[in-house]
Each structure stands twice: as structure tokens, then as C-alpha cells.
Design an enzyme around this catalytic site. Structure first.
Site, short mmCIF file in Angstrom:
data_model
loop_
_atom_site.label_atom_id
_atom_site.label_comp_id
_atom_site.label_asym_id
_atom_site.label_seq_id
_atom_site.Cartn_x
_atom_site.Cartn_y
_atom_site.Cartn_z
N ASP A 155 -21.64 -11.67 10.36
CA ASP A 155 -22.62 -10.65 10.70
C ASP A 155 -23.95 -11.36 10.93
OD1 ASP A 155 -23.85 -8.00 10.81
OD2 ASP A 155 -24.69 -8.52 8.87
N ASP A 208 -22.99 -8.79 4.61
CA ASP A 208 -23.76 -8.46 3.41
C ASP A 208 -24.15 -7.01 3.28
OD1 ASP A 208 -25.75 -8.31 5.40
OD2 ASP A 208 -27.30 -8.79 3.94
N CYS A 261 6.85 -23.50 -21.00
CA CYS A 261 7.32 -23.98 -19.70
C CYS A 261 7.42 -22.82 -18.72
CB CYS A 261 8.67 -24.68 -19.83
SG CYS A 261 10.01 -23.56 -20.30
N CYS A 278 -2.84 20.05 -1.88
CA CYS A 278 -2.63 18.64 -2.22
C CYS A 278 -1.49 18.51 -3.23
CB CYS A 278 -3.89 18.02 -2.80
SG CYS A 278 -5.31 18.07 -1.71
N ASP A 282 -20.83 -3.42 6.44
CA ASP A 282 -19.90 -4.54 6.55
C ASP A 282 -18.66 -4.35 5.67
OD1 ASP A 282 -21.53 -5.96 8.31
OD2 ASP A 282 -22.63 -6.91 6.68
N CYS A 338 9.54 -19.80 -19.60
CA CYS A 338 8.90 -18.81 -20.49
C CYS A 338 8.11 -17.79 -19.67
CB CYS A 338 7.95 -19.51 -21.47
SG CYS A 338 8.73 -20.78 -22.48
N CYS A 396 -7.05 20.35 -3.94
CA CYS A 396 -6.67 21.76 -3.91
C CYS A 396 -5.17 21.91 -4.17
CB CYS A 396 -7.03 22.40 -2.56
SG CYS A 396 -6.15 21.63 -1.18
#
Length: 842
Positions: free
Chosen positions: A516, A725, A90, A26, A729, A93, A23
Site C-alpha cells: 500500500d 497499515d 520424542c 437464522c 487494508d 510422544c 433472528c
């Protein structure tokens, strides 16, 4: 009146893409935050385009603007681009390319990988690719977007580079060998000097050496001058500059000694053509060996890219059409015969077979596939034929995602690399200063330290050239990225994906592994294990009615009960008036009877006493089973037990983690009694039970010692890795020092993780930690060799030990040592290809 002559600071305009604005309020917040940054002159935010235009002093870093937006509660969107960089040789660089890229307006970060010859650039706002390429070219290198370079083209470029080096080596060897024999043979072979003087002649020998050495320097060795001289003129010398200066100094001194000896002090007339020629030849040989070894570091990613077949047989009406993979679309039905590879991701719609998924998951046992099963592109159909409907094609397939993850991890920089970068940025200039100082010190003060007859000027030149040659920082630049590339590639072959390269370092530091329970430690598919009925009820009738109610629920426990009823051959009727109440249970009408199924709290609310099952409930909980109760027409009918069994490898995984000196904790929403029972079966050290989904982050902080000093033993914060998983989580995976997602879990969890286990096997956790430890040991060995090598050989090359011990490093041996240092580092990194899950094989 005094007037200031200081010009005002130059103002530059920057454009930022802002996420999270909804809006006008913001917009005002973002503009206000940007205007507070010192040096910002104007800020205008457009809500429609979600962009911010900022005018600020050129001295205002982009990071300050991004931080201001973040503090206001919004996010600056970043985009990323991969560039292929050509011409780097090297660590110096690498630093130079990163510096010029970071100077491009809009660039936030730039990470360059010497081993992969790539730059990963992140930028905010609109940054033209041409601007990035131009910046790299201005620094003396070539660049092109990696997306424009196919795998085949990249491999062809690598093969062409190796072929060109091989030709250069053979030419250099052919030209250098006569020079070496003429000069060094006279010192090493008895009678050789007299033979040369009698047949060729002294001056003619030097002339021949001059011609051959010049051919080496400005033929195969011209590459060092083409790169080194411009770098020197820009004030940013690199390895090529060191070689160019060192060899041209030896060559120029020799040319003067040959054609204008009167310009040199008496007794200093000598030639060092063989040093210049041999140095270039040895460095070319080293670079050829380095190129071959560097190519092998990417073998794993290349093998992943070759997994996918080139074509597939697709149904088009009643016909089968052979189509290139690129032309497949979602929804196409593809047929797979025995021995063929699955083309893209999909779902089996016809037939059955066993599919070898080891190339994706690392698990060697083929997996049975039937109608409804998912298949992954690149896997191998071992026997049987089936057809599947494509669900993901192109860049959306699992294989394409794996390749992107591995490439991103290979291009990452570990925290340990920060120290290396700081050293290598100043290393070459410091070496050149040391070489100049060496020359001057020996020239001015060396007369008293040298034996009679040894010319001071020649000695000073030899020492300075040796310093320049021996100190090339190639090994430093390769020490970390080569190990990362090999390790992440090997991990992918084992079914372990490092989404973020720095997880390789952080995982080694983990002290606690928190897991978990459901779907991570356990199978994630609960099974009905017990059904004890009350007096006056019979088992089949109760199970059929409970299953009829649970048919209306999508909860895994409900699915387990329905599956058990069907397995017993019971007819599962339809229920009416189904209702579910979170935290309590479900209810419905079945054949005119009111059936309620749920936790003990539901039974108590119904006024039913569950104490009759108290002994059974306690036993079930101790066995790690979740007790439920069923009531029919207001009477307590039964107690049911549903258990989610441990995965077959969970106990072994926990034992392996203990063997590595790690603590293992379990975080679960289950009741404490059930959770402790599961923990006893798995051998877990600590349990945090009855945790709501939004409480897992707080639980992790407790384990780390951030909220509970008793947990950490007063020893300060511990590093915690979390394995999960599910969708709930994701916050914990993001909060943990290292988040490890089970690959069989949800996309949200995987996107929040640092490491992904493709097989869903918890044994991947100790494998990942063991690989992390092996990789960091490998990097440590590489860095020790690179730094210790320079620390030891630079003083030796400078002649520091000559007055006391007579020790001196010849420029020829300096070149050999410099070349072999890079080959050693690459060879050591390649040992990680033999990693098997524990330690490196001998």
C-alpha cells in the site's frame, strides 16, 4: 425371520457456540444445515444463548458439523487453551498426546510442540479443562493449564529438571566407568585381561559388572522404564520403550549367561553389561545436553518477559506511591526518571525525553517524546524526566500482546510438519518390528555369514539392540519446533512479529510483494509543497483562506494545508457554512468570501477552466504530488500541491527485495500519474492505481494471476505478500498469501495480518523474508539430518553391511550417535539466534 445382531451406533451429544445469528430464521437455517449432516439424529438451536445442541453418531466428526454451520453462513466460535505437558521425550510422544486430545468430545484441533513442551488445543462448545488433562494423563503424561504456571515456576521446573538430569548423569558415569574398564579394558589394554583374572577373577568380574549395571539401570535409568514399559503395554511405544527394551535385552541375556549359562547354546555364553550401562549413560548425557539447548531456544521470549519493570511510581493526590505493576489501572499518572523503564503503555502528559524503544521495535535510535506522545511499557527512558497517563495495563499492553503473538507462533505447526507427523506416528512400531526381524534373520540364517567362533545368538542380540537404540526419533520431533521457536524469538527482537507460525514457511514462497502507498511506502503525513496563484491573487491571502476552510476537515491533506499556513505565521480564521463532498472537495464562507477547494472535477462543475494550470499540474503529478485547486468568489485562485514523502528506508527496502529476486508492486487509490511518479522514485516494478478500498482484494488476485493471465505471464498462480497499515487494508491483508501489517497502523490491520512490523520501517519486509528463508533452510537441514541419520544407521546397526564389508554398529556407538543427533539438531536451530537480516553468520 432374520434379526440383525449389529448394535446401533453410539450417539453422543455435542454443544456448539454459534456466532452470527440474529433472528428465528437464522435458527432454522442452522438447524436445517446440521440435520443434513449424515449421522445427525437431532439438532436444537437456542438463539438467546447462541448455542446448538446436536445429538449424532460418535462417528460423525466435529469438523463436519462446523463445516455445515459455515456453509449455512454462520460461524462456530472456537476457544483455545494452552497446556504444559510433562514427560514427552520424542516425536512419538507428540503424536500420542495429539491423538488423545483430539478424541476428547468438542476438540477441533490439538497441536503439540515437543521443544516447548506445550499443547495448543482449540475446541468448540464447552470442553472441561479437567477432561483434557485427564486424557493426557491417561496417555502416560502429566498436564496442567499453562495459565496456571507462572514464568518463574516454569523456569524453576526447567532448572529442577536440568539439576535432576545432571545428578543422574554423574551417578551413571560413576557406576558405568568401572564396568566399561573391566570389560572393554580387557580387549583394549594389553595385560588388562590377565590382571583382572588374577586379582578379581572371571566370574567375580561379571558379578561386579552385574551389580553396577543393575544399579545404573534401576537407578538413573529407571526413568526410561517408568515411561517406556507403560507405553509398551498400551501399544504405543516411544523412545523410552526403545531404550528400555534394548538395554533390558542386553542386561537379561547377560544375567542368564552369568547365573544360568546352561540355558544358552554352547559358545554363546557372554555378558553385555557394559553395553546396557554405557547406553543408558550416553542417552542421559544426550538428554542433559538437549535440555540445556532446548532452554536456550526460549531465551528470546524470556527476555521479553523480563523487560517490564516490577513496580512504578504513581501519583496519588499530592504524593508518589510505589506500586507493583499488577496494581496499575488505566488513568493512573506514572512518573519516569532518567534510566528507568516505562511501566505500561500510556500518553505523555508532562515533561519530555528520548526513549529507547529498540526492545519493542528493533530500532536502535532513541525516539523523542513530548506531551501527547505515546510510550510503550518496557521501553527505556534515556534522559529527561516525564509523566504519562496509563492507557493500557496488564494483558492489554503492547508488550503483553507481543509475548502472546510470539508464544502462539512458537506453538504453531508448519505445513512441512504434516509429513514428519505421518512418519513419526508409525516410526517406533516399525523400528521394533525391524529389530525383531533383524534378530530372527541373523538367528536363522546368520550362521553361514559369520566368521568361525562368533556365536549367532549373541550376534543377533547385539544387532537387534543396536537397531532399537540407534532409531530413537528424538531428532525428528525436534527438527521443526526448535527452529520455529528460535526464529520467532529472534524475529521479535528485530521488531518483526510472526502472528501465525505458518507464515514462516509461506513467506519464503512469496514471489510478489505488494505494498500500500500511504503510511507504508510513504510517511503518511502529507505536506504542502507547492502553491501557485493565478493572476490577481497573492499567496498569503489565498493560503490563509484555504487553510480556514480546511480547518473543518479531518483529512490528512487538510491538516497539511493548515500546518503550512501556521508555519508561515498566518492567522487562520474561522469559516462558516462548511460543507464537504466526497470525491470533489470542500467549501465554506471566509470573511464574507465563498472559498472552494478540491479536485479538478469540482472546478469544472463550477464552470472554471483549469487549463491555465495544465503545465503546472502535469509537472506536479510527474513529481508524485497530488494537485488541488482553490476558487475564491467563483474565480480560479490557485493550484496547490500536497505530497506524502517516501519514508527514508523505502527505496532501500525495495532494492533489497529486488536483490532477493522478488517483484514489487504498489496498490493505491491515487491517480495513475501520481502513482507512477512515486513508483519511479521507489524503484517499484508494477503499479495498480485508482483502486477503491474494496478493490484491493481484486488487485491482489490480479497480481497472483487469478484474474489476469497476462500479469502472471501464463505461468500459473504466484504467491503474493501484501504490506499495509490502514483499516481499508484489512481485507487485503487477510486475502494475501501472507499479510504484513505496519505496526504503527491500526489495530484492525494488525489483527488481519500474519506478520507485524513493529517499527513501521519497510526494511522489516526483506528482513522477515530473509528470516523465513533462513528458517526453512535450517528446518530442511534438521530434517535431512534426522531422516538421513536413521536411513543410514538402521541398516548398519542391523548388520546389513557386515557380510560384504565387515561393518557393524555397536550398541554403545548407536547410543552415542542417537544422543548426538538430537544435540546436533538443537545446535543447528540455535544458529538462528545469530540471524542479522541477511543470512546466518559463520
Amino acid at each position: 425371520m432374520n434379526t440383525s445382531t449389529t448394535p446401533p451406533p453410539r450417539a453422543v451429544a455435542r454443544s456448539l457456540n454459534i456466532a452470527g445469528m440474529t433472528c428465528a430464521s437464522c435458527v432454522a437455517h442452522v438447524e436445517k444445515a446440521l440435520l443434513k449432516v449424515e449421522g445427525v439424529q437431532a439438532a436444537s438451536v437456542n438463539l438467546a444463548t447462541e448455542t446448538a445442541s446436536v445429538t449424532a453418531s460418535a462417528s460423525v466428526p466435529l469438523s463436519a458439523l462446523i463445516e455445515a454451520v459455515a456453509k449455512a453462513g454462520y460461524e462456530v466460535r472456537r476457544e483455545a487453551l494452552e497446556l504444559d505437558i510433562e514427560g514427552m521425550s520424542c516425536a512419538a510422544c507428540v503424536g500420542r498426546v495429539e491423538k488423545v486430545l483430539q478424541r476428547v468430545p468438542g476438540v477441533v484441533t490439538a497441536n503439540v510442540n515437543l521443544a516447548a513442551r506445550k499443547a495448543h488445543v482449540e475446541f468448540a462448545g464447552s470442553v472441561p479443562t479437567a477432561a483434557l488433562v485427564a486424557a493426557v494423563q491417561k496417555a502416560g503424561f502429566d498436564a496442567r493449564p499453562a495459565s496456571e504456571v507462572s514464568v518463574g515456576a516454569r523456569e524453576a521446573d526447567a532448572a529442577a529438571e536440568e539439576a535432576a538430569l545432571r545428578r543422574a548423569v554423574w551417578v551413571a558415569v560413576a557406576l558405568t566407568l568401572p564396568v566399561f574398564v573391566l570389560e572393554m579394558g580387557s580387549h583394549l589394554i594389553p595385560g588388562m585381561h590377565d590382571w583382572v583374572m588374577a586379582t578379581i577373577g572371571h566370574r567375580e568380574s561379571w558379578l561386579l559388572q552385574c551389580v553396577l549395571t543393575s544399579a545404573v539401570m534401576f537407578g538413573p535409568g529407571l526413568r526410561f522404564f517408568r515411561k517406556g514399559v507403560p507405553a509398551l503395554l498400551r501399544g504405543a511405544p516411544d523412545m523410552n520403550a526403545l531404550v528400555a527394551v534394548g538395554t533390558s535385552a542386553a542386561w537379561a541375556y547377560s544375567v542368564v549367561a552369568l547365573f544360568a549359562p546352561g540355558l544358552l547354546p554352547e559358545g554363546t555364553v557372554n555378558v553385555y553389561f557394559e553395553a546396557a550401562a554405557v547406553i543408558i549413560t550416553l542417552i542421559l548425557i544426550g538428554r542433559l545436553l538437549e535440555t540445556r539447548a532446548r532452554g536456550r531456544t526460549s531465551d528470546a521470549i524470556r527476555s521479553l518477559m523480563r523487560i517490564q519493570p516490577r513496580s512504578a511510581r504513581v501519583r496519588r493526590g499530592a504524593e508518589l506511591v510505589e506500586l507493583p505493576i499488577a496494581e496499575l489501572a488505566v488513568g493512573d499518572v506514572v512518573e519516569v526518571r532518567p534510566g528507568e523503564k516505562v511501566a505500561v503503555d500510556g500518553e505523555v502528559v508532562e515533561g519530555a525525553s528520548f526513549v529507547d524503544e529498540s526492545m519493542i521495535t528493533g530500532e536502535p535510535v532513541p525516539v523523542e517524546k513530548g506531551v501527547g506522545a505515546t510510550v510503550v511499557g518496557g521501553t527505556l527512558n534515556t534522559r529527561g524526566a516525564f509523566a504519562f497517563r496509563a492507557t493500557r495495563v496488564g494483558a492489554d499492553t503492547v508488550l503483553a500482546q507481543i509475548i502472546r503473538m510470539v508464544e502462539a507462533a512458537q506453538g504453531a505447526k508448519l505445513p512441512i510438519q504434516a509429513l514428519v507427523d505421518k512418519v513419526t506416528m508409525v516410526f517406533v512400531p516399525v523400528v521394533m518390528a525391524v529389530a525383531a526381524l533383524t534378530f530372527l534373520v541373523w538367528l536363522v540364517f546368520g550362521g553361514g555369514a559369520l566368521p568361525a567362533g562368533v556365536p549367532v545368538l549373541s550376534f543377533a542380540l547385539v544387532c537387534a539392540v543396536a537397531v532399537l537404540i540407534v532409531a530413537c526419533p528424538c531428532a525428528m520431533g525436534l527438527a521443526t519446533p526448535t527452529s520455529i521457536m528460535v526464529a520467532t524469538g529472534r524475529a521479535a527482537q528485530m521488531g518483526v512479529l510472526f502472528r501465525k507460525g505458518d507464515a514462516l514457511q509461506l513467506l519464503r514462497e512469496a514471489e510478489v510483494v505488494a505494498v500500500d502507498k500511504t503510511g507504508t511506502l510513504t510517511v503518511g503525513k502529507p505536506q504542502l509543497t507547492d502553491l501557485v496563484v493565478a493572476a490577481g491573487f497573492e499567496r498569503a491571502g489565498v493560503l490563509a483562506r484555504v487553510a480556514a476552510v480546511e480547518r473543518g476537515s479531518e483529512h490528512p491533506i487538510a491538516e497539511a494545508i493548515v500546518a503550512a499556513a501556521r508555519a508561515d505565521g498566518l492567522a487562520v480564521a474561522s469559516a462558516a457554512g462548511f460543507e464537504a463532498e466526497a470525491g470533489y472537495g470542500v467549501r465554506a464562507q471566509v470573511d464574507g468570501q465563498r472559498v472552494e477547494v478540491g479536485a479538478d472535477r469540482l472546478m469544472r462543475r463550477l464552470g472554471l477552466d483549469v487549463d491555465v494550470f495544465a503545465g503546472t499540474a502535469a509537472r506536479l503529478a510527474d513529481e508524485g504530488k497530488s494537485p488541488l485547486y482553490a476558487a475564491i468568489d467563483g474565480r480560479l485562485a490557485a493550484i496547490l500541491a500536497v505530497a506524502d514523502p517516501l519514508k527514508p528506508t523505502s527505496v532501500a527496502a525495495v532494492k533489497a527485495l529486488h536483490g532477493m529476486g522478488l517483484k514489487v508492486a504498489m496498490i493505491t487509490g491515487d491517480n495513475a500519474r501520481t502513482a507512477r511518479a512515486i513508483a519511479r522514485q521507489a524503484g517499484i516494478d508494477e503499479v495498480i492505481a485508482e483502486v477503491l478500498p474494496d478493490g484491493k482484494v481484486a488487485a491482489l488476485k490480479r497480481l497472483a494471476g487469478g484474474e489476469d493471465d497476462k500479469v502472471s505471464g501464463g505461468e500459473g498462480r504466484r504467491r503474493v505478500a501484501f504490506v499495509g497499515d490502514g483499516i481499508n487494508d484489512a481485507p487485503a491483508l487477510a486475502e494475501a498469501d501472507v499479510g504484513i501489517a505496519i505496526g504503527t497502523g491500526t489495530d484492525v490491520a494488525i489483527e488481519s495480518a500474519d506478520v507485524v512490523l513493529m517499527s513501521g520501517d519497510l526494511m522489516g519486509v526483506p528482513r522477515a523474508i530473509a528470516l523465513s528463508r533462513a528458517t526453512m533452510r535450517n528446518i530442511g537441514q534438521n530434517l535431512f539430518w534426522a531422516f538421513a541419520y536413521n536411513s543410514a544407521l538402521i541398516p548398519l546397526a542391523a548388520g546389513v553391511f557386515y557380510p560384504a564389508f565387515g561393518l557393524l554398529l555397536s550398541p554403545v556407538f548407536a547410543a552415542a550417535a542417537m544422543s548426538m543427533s538430537s544435540v546436533f539438531v538443537l545446535g543447528n536451530a540455535l544458529r538462528l539466534r545469530r540471524f542479522t537480516g541477511g543470512s546466518l553468520s559463520a
